[in-house]
Design an enzyme around this catalytic site. Structure first.
Site, short mmCIF file in Angstrom:
data_model
loop_
_atom_site.label_atom_id
_atom_site.label_comp_id
_atom_site.label_asym_id
_atom_site.label_seq_id
_atom_site.Cartn_x
_atom_site.Cartn_y
_atom_site.Cartn_z
N GLU A 405 0.81 -1.22 0.00
CA GLU A 405 0.00 0.00 0.00
C GLU A 405 0.85 1.27 0.00
OE1 GLU A 405 -4.14 -1.55 1.94
OE2 GLU A 405 -2.52 -1.15 3.34
N GLU A 481 -4.62 -10.36 0.63
CA GLU A 481 -5.40 -10.18 1.85
C GLU A 481 -6.85 -10.46 1.51
OE1 GLU A 481 -4.86 -6.35 3.71
OE2 GLU A 481 -2.69 -6.40 3.43
#
Length: 980
Positions: A405, A481
């Site tokens: 991220e 994820e």
């Protein structure tokens, strides 16, 4: 003014990054008690030559916030300081560390000092002499301190700043904790020693040969490699082919001991031969497709933060293996190096992730994001280099990850190019390279079921760039994820697994995440609780979003972990309708079924009537095999009376490093003559008894068998036990997932429930009458209307109480009907009867039931459950989620028995019902914010429900799927309450 800790650059004075080596060269551990002083700002007046003799102390490894200095801060995305890179606040707590060591008299050559983890930026002095500085909190760094050492005692001084320029690229979803949190050591580097080793150990699955090259970096010495078990000896740098090696995989983690030797030093290696490759859209290990059934893991301990002991790391790995996992993503940084040694030995595939995240820039539209700023290029590359060099020799590391991220930009692209050049044997992963410009694997987070299915079919939305679209569509995909395990959940794991199984392109995924990051705290009353964001007075925080793991902070496996183990089990069972045959699916990639033993048991109404061993021929990996069941099974099913269940289990045959022989790997169950919601359960009390009548009491109340009612028809005593409440209810203490909208919905489901008034239901009396039934018996019928304030929707409710049996053997039965009234179509949290029974210590009450168990289960989280008879206590049937919430339901219950202080109470349902027993009310569960705020009173709370809503994973992912939502227009429940 820009200070040194705000200067964007790699470490100063550091030695070149290299592999972590096990060597016979001497090493002095500096772990232990150090002198320590904390300054509120970076302008510390301490002299690096000051030994700190008058200061306090601190334990290393450790974080100063967890040792009485300052407070932790939790954020997920937010930076807890102004976003103004590279600058940080003037209020910058700074720790001064001091320790000493004695240089051994026999040390010749060089000496290095190694720091495995220091958060976030530090400067190093030896004997008052500046050596260098470093950032990269979760990355090892070494300094050559040879010229600064003296004979005898040497002083080590560190100045560690909580905030630095590096904080902007370490915005991982975790606690902000500072200090020297991993080990520190002084290393002897003998002349003629081995500075670095790079093992290239491939496996040729077509020939069974290992192809090995061991590169060694020395200061001119000749290095030799020996592998005694293979009878191999060769020069470092030489390529050798070794026939007949056993390959390494997560299922069979075969390692060979090797030694790299010079005249001055021996380096010990554990070599695993394996090859990672991609063919088209399929990810392969040793030429075989693999599916990651993994989890994301931070280094974490509830008392020590990221200063995790070796024992804790090993316990993590054992638990992962015991719960059928084969992979771990080191979110979002390289772990403590010992963890990777364990993954090599125990067998876990690892995505090794660089210590890099800039998530907070997403909140300012990525303005100033370092990933695309050339000023940060060398810092980015240094972090990737240190990740790869340290961990390059681990067989378990199968994929490099550029970070997490941090958007996309030229610095990440450069890291990808460098890594491909340095190590072409491993694919590269990075989820936010959405167009797959620099990666080899397409990665997503929290893709919905429909999105994942489309990706599996290579039918995802097209990219504007046709070339990149073709590349992305033609490579494997993983969910790095998914299944956000926050609180009660995640739901829908079976649905995800079904999609993974359907498409070879999908290489599986990694549940978020392994551990609840609750920090242990002791309340004023002495109770132990676990803190989350905001509990330390942080001005900015992200609350309980850090409590999102499969493992509770006290290391108790959550129901979500148990469910995940069942969903990803290595074997599945498909039964024939007549119980004469079963098809066993072997979901392993490399091993046959030979290492498992299979057994069966037949139960009637939950009681075992027959059992035995099932002989299973070897079923090849990734294949199915039909097995004829013993004749004793259909015979036992035919002879038994009642609901009959056949259960198969697969267990380990031999002891393993992660579990003893007999450990359960997989379970399958099939039922015969099984009751459904439309079926009728034969009540133990009502099956042979005749109906009774309603009697009046002197005070105007009523008696129906063993139940006493007041003049309004409200139940006051049941089987001699005072009834605190007996009312229709539809509310549940919201789960964390109930409080979030999910990726498909516009509003959290709890908001719709509150709008409908379900959290504040009130009962209005309508009528009471004694009615005569067709058989001449009488029933007490009470009608009410139940609704919440400020709503015009609710329920019309009828309680019909009647007696069954005669005399002291008589029992009371209830037929409860609830019909929704008004215009509403939302799912309900639950719907059923809530009973509060006066009880001295409700936690100690023994409970036995026949239904789904043994653990809690919900409509979208019940693969781990089976139908049977189970026993527990009320206290043990609670799941102690850090944030109190709905928990503990056992679905499809036929009957339940409670060992009350006044005697045994049995409740039989006329249809299967959903059961929850609690030592506190839903209101108390709803009001508490931490588990240690819950205190059992003197009431036992029973919830006997027609159904409950699923749990989903809406905190970060899809909400409850439509098929698992509890949407009904009404319900009829029937119960008989008897004593035993």
């Amino acid at each position: 003014m820009t200070t040194t800790f705000e200067t964007i650059r790699p470490p100063r004075g550091a030695s070149p990054a290299r592999a972590r080596l096990a060597t016979d060269a001497a090493e002095l551990s500096l772990d232990g008690t150090w002198r320590f002083d904390l300054s509120p700002s970076a302008a510390t007046p301490k002299d690096p030559s000051d030994s700190g003799a008058s200061w306090g102390t601190i334990e290393v490894p450790g974080h100063w916030q967890l040792q009485g200095h300052g407070s932790p801060i939790y954020t997920n995305q937010q930076y807890p300081f102004p976003v103004d890179p590279p600058f940080v606040p003037d209020a910058n707590p700074t720790g001064e560390y001091r320790t000493t060591f004695v240089k051994p008299a026999d040390w010749t050559g060089r000496a290095l000092i190694r720091f495995d983890g220091v958060d976030s930026w530090f400067e190093l002095w030896i004997n008052g002499r500046s050596i260098g500085d470093s950032s990269g909190s979760r990355l090892a760094v070494e300094f050559d301190i040879t010229d600064a050492l003296v004979d005898g005692e040497n002083l080590v001084a560190l100045r560690v700043h909580q905030w630095s320029f590096a904080s902007y690229i370490e915005d991982q979803d975790q606690w902000w904790l500072s200090g020297i949190f991993r080990s520190v050591a002084v290393l002897h580097r003998p002349a003629g020693g081995i500075d670095d080793v790079f093992v290239h150990a491939d496996y040729d699955h077509t020939t069974g040969a290992g192809v090995l090259t061991v590169d060694a970096t020395t200061d001119g010495a000749t290095a030799t490699v020996t592998i005694p078990e293979l009878g191999a000896s060769f020069a470092a740098g030489e390529r050798v082919v070794l026939d007949g090696v056993e390959p390494w995989s997560a299922e069979a983690p075969r390692l060979y001991d090797a030694v790299v030797t010079t005249d001055a030093e021996r380096v010990l290696l554990r070599i695993g031969f394996r090859t990672v490759s991609i063919e088209g859209t399929v990810l392969l290990v040793n030429g075989t497709p693999i599916t990651f059934r993994g989890v994301n893991r931070h280094d974490f301990d509830p008392r020590a933060g990221r200063a995790v002991s070796r024992e804790t790391m090993e316990d993590d790995v054992r638990l992962m293996k015991r719960h059928n996992m084969n992979a771990v993503r080191t979110s979002h940084y390289p772990p403590d190096p010992y963890f990777l040694e364990l993954c090599d030995v125990y067998g876990l595939y690892v995505i090794d992730e660089c210590d890099l995240e800039t998530h907070g820039f997403s909140l300012v539209d990525w303005r100033g994001n370092p990933s695309g700023d050339p000023q940060w290029a060398e810092v980015y590359l240094d972090r990737m280099r240190r990740t790869v060099e340290r961990d390059k020799n681990h067989a378990s590391v199968v994929i490099w990850s550029l970070g997490n991220e941090a958007g996309w930009g030229e610095n990440l692209a450069a890291n990808s190019a460098w890594t491909h050049d340095r190590d072409s044997s491993r694919p590269i992963h990075y989820e936010q390279d959405a167009e797959c410009e620099g990666v080899d694997i397409y990665s997503r987070m929290y893709a919905t079921f429909d999105e994942l299915d489309a990706i599996g079919r290579q039918a995802e939305p097209r990219l504007e760039n046709a070339e990149l679209d073709a590349k992305r569509r033609g490579i494997p995909m993983i969910q790095c994820e998914y299944a956000h395990a926050m609180g009660n959940g995640p739901g829908g794991l079976e649905d995800y697994e079904r999609i993974f199984d359907a498409y070879p392109r999908l290489a599986g995924g990694f549940v978020w995440e392994w551990f609840d990051h609750g920090l242990e705290v002791t309340a004023e009353d002495g109770s132990i609780g676990y803190a989350y964001g905001g509990d330390f007075g942080e001005r900015l925080h992200d609350g309980s979003f850090v409590i999102d793991g499969l493992l509770l902070p006290d290391r108790t496996p959550s129901p979500g972990l148990v469910e995940y183990a069942a969903v990803i089990a290595p074997f599945r069972f498909q039964f024939s309708d007549d119980a004469t045959n079963v098809v066993i699916e072997n979901r392993l990639s490399f091993q046959t079924t030979d290492r498992a033993a299979f057994g069966w048991v037949v139960e009637a109404d939950g009681v075992e009537v027959a059992s035995g061993v099932l002989d299973v021929p070897a079923i090849a990996p990734r294949s199915f095999g039909g097995v004829d069941l013993p004749a004793a099974i259909p015979a036992a099913l035919a002879e038994a009376v009642g609901e009959r269940f056949l259960t198969l289990r697969a267990v380990t045959v031999e002891d393993a490093v992660w579990a003893d022989a007999g450990h359960v790997l997989a379970t399958g169950q099939v039922g015969f003559g099984v009751l459904t919601a439309a079926s009728t359960v034969a009540s133990a009390a009502a099956s042979t008894a005749s109906a009774g009548s309603v009697e009046r009491t002197e005070d105007g109340g009523y008696v129906v068998a063993n139940a006493v009612f007041d003049a309004a028809g409200v139940l006051r005593t049941l089987a001699g036990v005072e009834v605190v409440t007996a009312v229709l209810d539809a509310w549940r203490a919201p789960t964390e997932n109930d409080r979030y909208p999910g990726h498909d919905d516009e509003a959290p489901v709890v908001e719709t429930w509150r709008t409908d008034g379900l959290d504040r239901l009130e009962e209005r009396f309508i009528s009471l009458e004694v009615v005569t039934e067709v058989d001449g018996s009488t029933a007490l019928v009470r009608r009410t209307r139940v609704a919440g304030g400020n709503t015009d929707v609710g329920f019309d409710v009828e309680y019909r109480w009647f007696a069954v049996g005669e005399g002291e053997a008589a029992s009371v039965s209830l037929e409860l009907t609830a019909l929704r009234r008004g215009e509403w179509r939302n799912p309900l949290p639950r719907l059923g009867l809530t009973l509060g029974l006066s009880q001295g210590d409700p936690r100690a009450v023994p409970v036995s039931w026949f239904g789904a168990g043994p653990g809690e289960n919900y409509p979208d989280s019940r693969v781990a459950a089976r139908i049977g008879r189970f026993s527990s206590t009320v206290g043990a049937m609670q799941t102690n989620y850090v944030v109190p919430q709905e928990n503990g339901v056992r679905q499809d219950t036929r009957w339940v028995e409670l060992g009350l202080a006044t005697g045994g109470l049995r409740i039989d349902g006329t249809t299967p019902f959903d059961l929850a027993v609690r030592p506190w009310s839903i209101a108390e569960l709803d009001a508490a914010t931490h588990v240690n705020e819950l205190h059992a009173g003197s009431t036992l709370w029973l919830h006997l429900d027609a159904g409950v809503n699923g749990v989903g994973s809406a905190t970060c992912g899809p909400p409850v799927r439509q098929t698992e939502r509890f949407i009904v227009s009404g319900a009829t429940l029937g119960f008989t309450f008897s004593t035993f």
